[in-house]
Design an enzyme around this catalytic site. Structure first.
Site, PDB file in Angstrom:
ATOM      1  N   GLY A   8      23.280 137.111  89.796  1.00 12.06           N
ATOM      2  CA  GLY A   8      22.824 136.362  88.636  1.00 12.06           C
ATOM      3  C   GLY A   8      23.135 137.107  87.360  1.00 12.06           C
ATOM      4  O   GLY A   8      23.925 138.051  87.346  1.00 12.06           O
ATOM      5  N   ASP A  96      27.527 128.771  92.144  1.00  9.27           N
ATOM      6  CA  ASP A  96      26.199 128.486  92.673  1.00  9.27           C
ATOM      7  C   ASP A  96      26.080 127.020  93.064  1.00  9.27           C
ATOM      8  O   ASP A  96      25.495 126.682  94.102  1.00  9.27           O
ATOM      9  CB  ASP A  96      25.124 128.868  91.652  1.00  9.27           C
TER      10      ASP A  96
END
EC number: 2.7.1.33
Length: 243
Positions: A8, A96
Protein backbone atom coordinates in the site's frame (compact mmCIF):
# COMPACT_ATOMS: atom_id res chain seq x y z
CA UNK A 1 3.37 -22.45 -0.45
CA UNK A 2 2.88 -18.88 -1.65
CA UNK A 3 3.95 -15.54 -0.22
CA UNK A 4 1.59 -12.64 -0.94
CA UNK A 5 3.05 -9.12 -0.80
CA UNK A 6 0.38 -6.44 -1.02
CA UNK A 7 2.06 -3.01 -0.99
CA UNK A 8 0.00 0.00 0.00
CA UNK A 9 0.99 3.63 0.30
CA UNK A 10 2.39 3.33 3.84
CA UNK A 11 2.09 -0.30 4.91
CA UNK A 12 2.52 -3.75 3.41
CA UNK A 13 0.33 -6.80 3.98
CA UNK A 14 2.26 -10.06 4.00
CA UNK A 15 0.43 -13.38 3.84
CA UNK A 16 1.40 -17.01 3.45
CA UNK A 17 -0.95 -19.47 1.76
CA UNK A 18 -0.70 -23.22 1.70
CA UNK A 19 -2.80 -23.99 -1.36
CA UNK A 20 -6.00 -22.05 -0.55
CA UNK A 21 -5.51 -21.86 3.20
CA UNK A 22 -4.24 -18.68 4.86
CA UNK A 23 -1.72 -19.72 7.49
CA UNK A 24 0.01 -16.40 8.25
CA UNK A 25 -0.74 -12.69 7.88
CA UNK A 26 0.82 -9.50 9.17
CA UNK A 27 0.95 -5.79 8.34
CA UNK A 28 4.38 -4.13 8.36
CA UNK A 29 5.88 -0.73 7.60
CA UNK A 30 7.09 -0.38 4.03
CA UNK A 31 10.70 0.40 4.99
CA UNK A 32 10.91 -2.79 7.09
CA UNK A 33 9.28 -5.14 4.60
CA UNK A 34 12.47 -6.94 3.53
CA UNK A 35 13.51 -8.00 7.02
CA UNK A 36 10.02 -9.38 7.64
CA UNK A 37 10.03 -11.28 4.35
CA UNK A 38 13.41 -12.84 5.16
CA UNK A 39 12.06 -13.85 8.58
CA UNK A 40 9.00 -15.45 6.94
CA UNK A 41 11.21 -17.27 4.46
CA UNK A 42 13.26 -18.73 7.32
CA UNK A 43 10.11 -19.77 9.19
CA UNK A 44 8.41 -21.49 6.24
CA UNK A 45 11.11 -23.47 4.39
CA UNK A 46 8.62 -24.77 1.81
CA UNK A 47 7.84 -21.23 0.69
CA UNK A 48 8.99 -20.94 -2.93
CA UNK A 49 6.60 -18.67 -4.87
CA UNK A 50 5.74 -15.01 -4.31
CA UNK A 51 3.62 -12.28 -5.86
CA UNK A 52 3.92 -8.51 -5.45
CA UNK A 53 0.94 -6.21 -5.85
CA UNK A 54 2.13 -2.65 -5.46
CA UNK A 55 0.03 0.52 -5.45
CA UNK A 56 2.68 2.18 -3.33
CA UNK A 57 6.44 2.36 -3.52
CA UNK A 58 8.65 -0.65 -2.99
CA UNK A 59 12.37 -0.08 -3.47
CA UNK A 60 13.93 -1.68 -6.54
CA UNK A 61 16.73 -3.10 -4.39
CA UNK A 62 14.13 -4.81 -2.18
CA UNK A 63 12.43 -6.32 -5.24
CA UNK A 64 15.79 -7.65 -6.45
CA UNK A 65 16.39 -9.43 -3.14
CA UNK A 66 12.84 -10.83 -3.09
CA UNK A 67 13.37 -12.08 -6.64
CA UNK A 68 16.47 -13.96 -5.46
CA UNK A 69 14.57 -15.55 -2.58
CA UNK A 70 11.48 -16.64 -4.54
CA UNK A 71 10.06 -17.47 -7.92
CA UNK A 72 8.54 -14.00 -8.15
CA UNK A 73 5.57 -12.63 -10.09
CA UNK A 74 5.11 -8.85 -10.14
CA UNK A 75 1.47 -8.16 -10.96
CA UNK A 76 0.83 -5.61 -13.71
CA UNK A 77 -1.40 -5.07 -16.74
CA UNK A 78 0.59 -7.63 -18.77
CA UNK A 79 0.05 -10.48 -16.29
CA UNK A 80 -2.02 -13.37 -17.61
CA UNK A 81 -5.48 -13.16 -16.04
CA UNK A 82 -8.44 -15.59 -15.84
CA UNK A 83 -11.01 -13.18 -17.29
CA UNK A 84 -11.67 -11.04 -20.37
CA UNK A 85 -10.75 -7.45 -19.62
CA UNK A 86 -13.07 -4.98 -21.39
CA UNK A 87 -11.73 -1.94 -19.52
CA UNK A 88 -10.90 0.73 -22.12
CA UNK A 89 -7.69 1.72 -20.34
CA UNK A 90 -6.30 -1.60 -19.03
CA UNK A 91 -2.87 -0.08 -18.43
CA UNK A 92 -4.38 2.25 -15.80
CA UNK A 93 -6.42 -0.41 -14.01
CA UNK A 94 -5.09 -0.76 -10.48
CA UNK A 95 -3.50 -4.06 -9.55
CA UNK A 96 -5.62 -4.14 -6.40
CA UNK A 97 -8.77 -4.03 -8.53
CA UNK A 98 -7.37 -6.78 -10.78
CA UNK A 99 -6.79 -8.99 -7.75
CA UNK A 100 -10.33 -8.45 -6.46
CA UNK A 101 -11.83 -9.41 -9.81
CA UNK A 102 -9.68 -12.56 -9.91
CA UNK A 103 -10.92 -13.54 -6.45
CA UNK A 104 -14.51 -13.23 -7.67
CA UNK A 105 -13.73 -15.33 -10.76
CA UNK A 106 -12.24 -18.04 -8.56
CA UNK A 107 -14.91 -18.09 -5.85
CA UNK A 108 -18.04 -17.12 -7.79
CA UNK A 109 -17.50 -18.43 -11.35
CA UNK A 110 -20.09 -17.55 -14.00
CA UNK A 111 -21.85 -15.14 -11.64
CA UNK A 112 -22.64 -11.45 -11.88
CA UNK A 113 -20.38 -10.13 -9.13
CA UNK A 114 -19.93 -6.62 -7.78
CA UNK A 115 -16.85 -6.23 -5.57
CA UNK A 116 -16.75 -3.18 -3.32
CA UNK A 117 -13.40 -2.35 -1.72
CA UNK A 118 -13.87 0.18 1.09
CA UNK A 119 -10.41 1.50 1.78
CA UNK A 120 -8.66 4.82 1.12
CA UNK A 121 -10.85 4.96 -1.95
CA UNK A 122 -14.06 3.03 -2.46
CA UNK A 123 -13.79 1.01 -5.64
CA UNK A 124 -16.59 -0.83 -7.41
CA UNK A 125 -15.68 -3.61 -9.84
CA UNK A 126 -18.13 -5.69 -11.85
CA UNK A 127 -17.68 -8.95 -13.75
CA UNK A 128 -20.57 -10.69 -15.51
CA UNK A 129 -21.63 -14.30 -16.10
CA UNK A 130 -19.64 -14.35 -19.35
CA UNK A 131 -16.41 -13.82 -17.38
CA UNK A 132 -16.14 -10.28 -18.77
CA UNK A 133 -14.81 -7.47 -16.61
CA UNK A 134 -16.76 -4.32 -17.49
CA UNK A 135 -15.27 -1.80 -15.07
CA UNK A 136 -16.89 0.02 -12.16
CA UNK A 137 -16.33 3.22 -10.22
CA UNK A 138 -13.94 4.99 -7.84
CA UNK A 139 -15.01 7.37 -5.08
CA UNK A 140 -13.47 8.83 -1.88
CA UNK A 141 -13.35 6.53 1.14
CA UNK A 142 -14.35 7.39 4.70
CA UNK A 143 -11.00 8.80 5.85
CA UNK A 144 -10.56 10.76 2.63
CA UNK A 145 -13.94 12.43 3.23
CA UNK A 146 -13.12 13.28 6.82
CA UNK A 147 -9.74 14.69 5.78
CA UNK A 148 -11.25 16.56 2.84
CA UNK A 149 -13.66 18.42 5.11
CA UNK A 150 -10.78 19.36 7.40
CA UNK A 151 -8.23 20.25 4.69
CA UNK A 152 -10.51 22.20 2.38
CA UNK A 153 -12.31 24.29 4.99
CA UNK A 154 -11.10 26.81 7.53
CA UNK A 155 -12.88 25.61 10.67
CA UNK A 156 -14.09 22.02 10.37
CA UNK A 157 -12.14 19.62 12.63
CA UNK A 158 -10.53 16.32 11.63
CA UNK A 159 -12.47 13.55 13.39
CA UNK A 160 -11.98 9.84 13.90
CA UNK A 161 -14.50 7.59 12.16
CA UNK A 162 -17.62 7.09 14.25
CA UNK A 163 -21.13 5.76 13.70
CA UNK A 164 -23.47 8.78 13.83
CA UNK A 165 -26.09 8.87 16.56
CA UNK A 166 -28.73 10.28 14.25
CA UNK A 167 -29.30 11.32 10.66
CA UNK A 168 -29.79 14.83 12.07
CA UNK A 169 -26.49 16.07 13.50
CA UNK A 170 -27.15 18.40 16.45
CA UNK A 171 -23.55 19.64 16.60
CA UNK A 172 -20.78 20.28 14.09
CA UNK A 173 -19.05 17.01 15.00
CA UNK A 174 -22.26 14.99 14.78
CA UNK A 175 -23.10 16.72 11.50
CA UNK A 176 -19.74 15.66 10.07
CA UNK A 177 -20.20 12.06 11.22
CA UNK A 178 -23.72 12.01 9.76
CA UNK A 179 -22.61 13.50 6.47
CA UNK A 180 -19.55 11.29 5.99
CA UNK A 181 -20.77 7.92 7.27
CA UNK A 182 -24.38 8.16 6.09
CA UNK A 183 -23.15 9.55 2.79
CA UNK A 184 -20.94 6.49 2.23
CA UNK A 185 -23.68 4.09 3.33
CA UNK A 186 -26.30 5.70 1.09
CA UNK A 187 -23.83 5.68 -1.80
CA UNK A 188 -23.00 1.99 -1.45
CA UNK A 189 -26.62 0.94 -0.97
CA UNK A 190 -27.62 3.09 -3.94
CA UNK A 191 -24.96 1.64 -6.22
CA UNK A 192 -25.91 -1.92 -5.24
CA UNK A 193 -29.59 -1.18 -5.88
CA UNK A 194 -28.83 0.19 -9.33
CA UNK A 195 -26.80 -2.90 -10.24
CA UNK A 196 -29.55 -5.15 -8.92
CA UNK A 197 -32.08 -3.44 -11.18
CA UNK A 198 -29.97 -4.51 -14.15
CA UNK A 199 -28.68 -7.84 -12.78
CA UNK A 200 -31.27 -9.51 -10.52
CA UNK A 201 -28.93 -12.39 -9.64
CA UNK A 202 -26.16 -10.13 -8.36
CA UNK A 203 -23.58 -11.28 -5.81
CA UNK A 204 -22.03 -8.45 -3.78
CA UNK A 205 -18.69 -8.72 -1.96
CA UNK A 206 -17.55 -6.04 0.50
CA UNK A 207 -13.89 -5.93 1.47
CA UNK A 208 -11.23 -3.44 2.51
CA UNK A 209 -10.20 -1.75 5.74
CA UNK A 210 -13.63 -0.26 6.43
CA UNK A 211 -15.62 -3.36 5.47
CA UNK A 212 -16.37 -4.48 9.02
CA UNK A 213 -17.42 -0.98 10.08
CA UNK A 214 -19.76 -0.56 7.12
CA UNK A 215 -21.16 -4.08 6.72
CA UNK A 216 -23.25 -3.94 9.90
CA UNK A 217 -24.91 -0.70 8.78
CA UNK A 218 -25.68 -1.45 5.13
CA UNK A 219 -29.23 -2.33 4.15
CA UNK A 220 -28.17 -4.37 1.13
CA UNK A 221 -27.35 -8.06 1.25
CA UNK A 222 -23.58 -8.49 0.99
CA UNK A 223 -20.79 -10.96 1.76
CA UNK A 224 -18.06 -9.33 3.86
CA UNK A 225 -14.56 -10.76 3.35
CA UNK A 226 -11.56 -8.80 4.65
CA UNK A 227 -9.07 -11.15 2.93
CA UNK A 228 -10.66 -11.09 -0.53
CA UNK A 229 -7.78 -9.20 -2.17
CA UNK A 230 -5.16 -11.53 -0.68
CA UNK A 231 -7.17 -14.51 -1.90
CA UNK A 232 -7.25 -12.99 -5.38
CA UNK A 233 -3.49 -12.52 -5.41
CA UNK A 234 -2.95 -16.10 -4.29
CA UNK A 235 -5.22 -17.28 -7.12
CA UNK A 236 -3.33 -15.17 -9.69
CA UNK A 237 -0.05 -16.66 -8.54
CA UNK A 238 -1.40 -20.21 -8.79
CA UNK A 239 -3.04 -19.45 -12.16
CA UNK A 240 0.27 -18.26 -13.63
CA UNK A 241 2.30 -21.03 -12.01
CA UNK A 242 0.05 -23.63 -13.64
CA UNK A 243 -0.03 -21.89 -17.04
Amino acid sequence: MNLIIDVGNSFVKLAVYSKNKLIFKEIVEIDKVLEHIISIKNKYNKLTNAIISSVGRLRKDDIKVINQLFDLLVLDSRTKLPFKNLYKTPNTLGVDRIALVCASVNQYPKNNVLVIDAGTCITYDFINTKNEYLGGAISPGLRMRYKGLNNLTATLPLLDTKTPNNIIGNSTEESIHSGVVNGVLKEIDGVIKEYEQKYSDLTVILTGGDANFLSKQLKSSIFANSNFLLEGLNFILKFNSNS
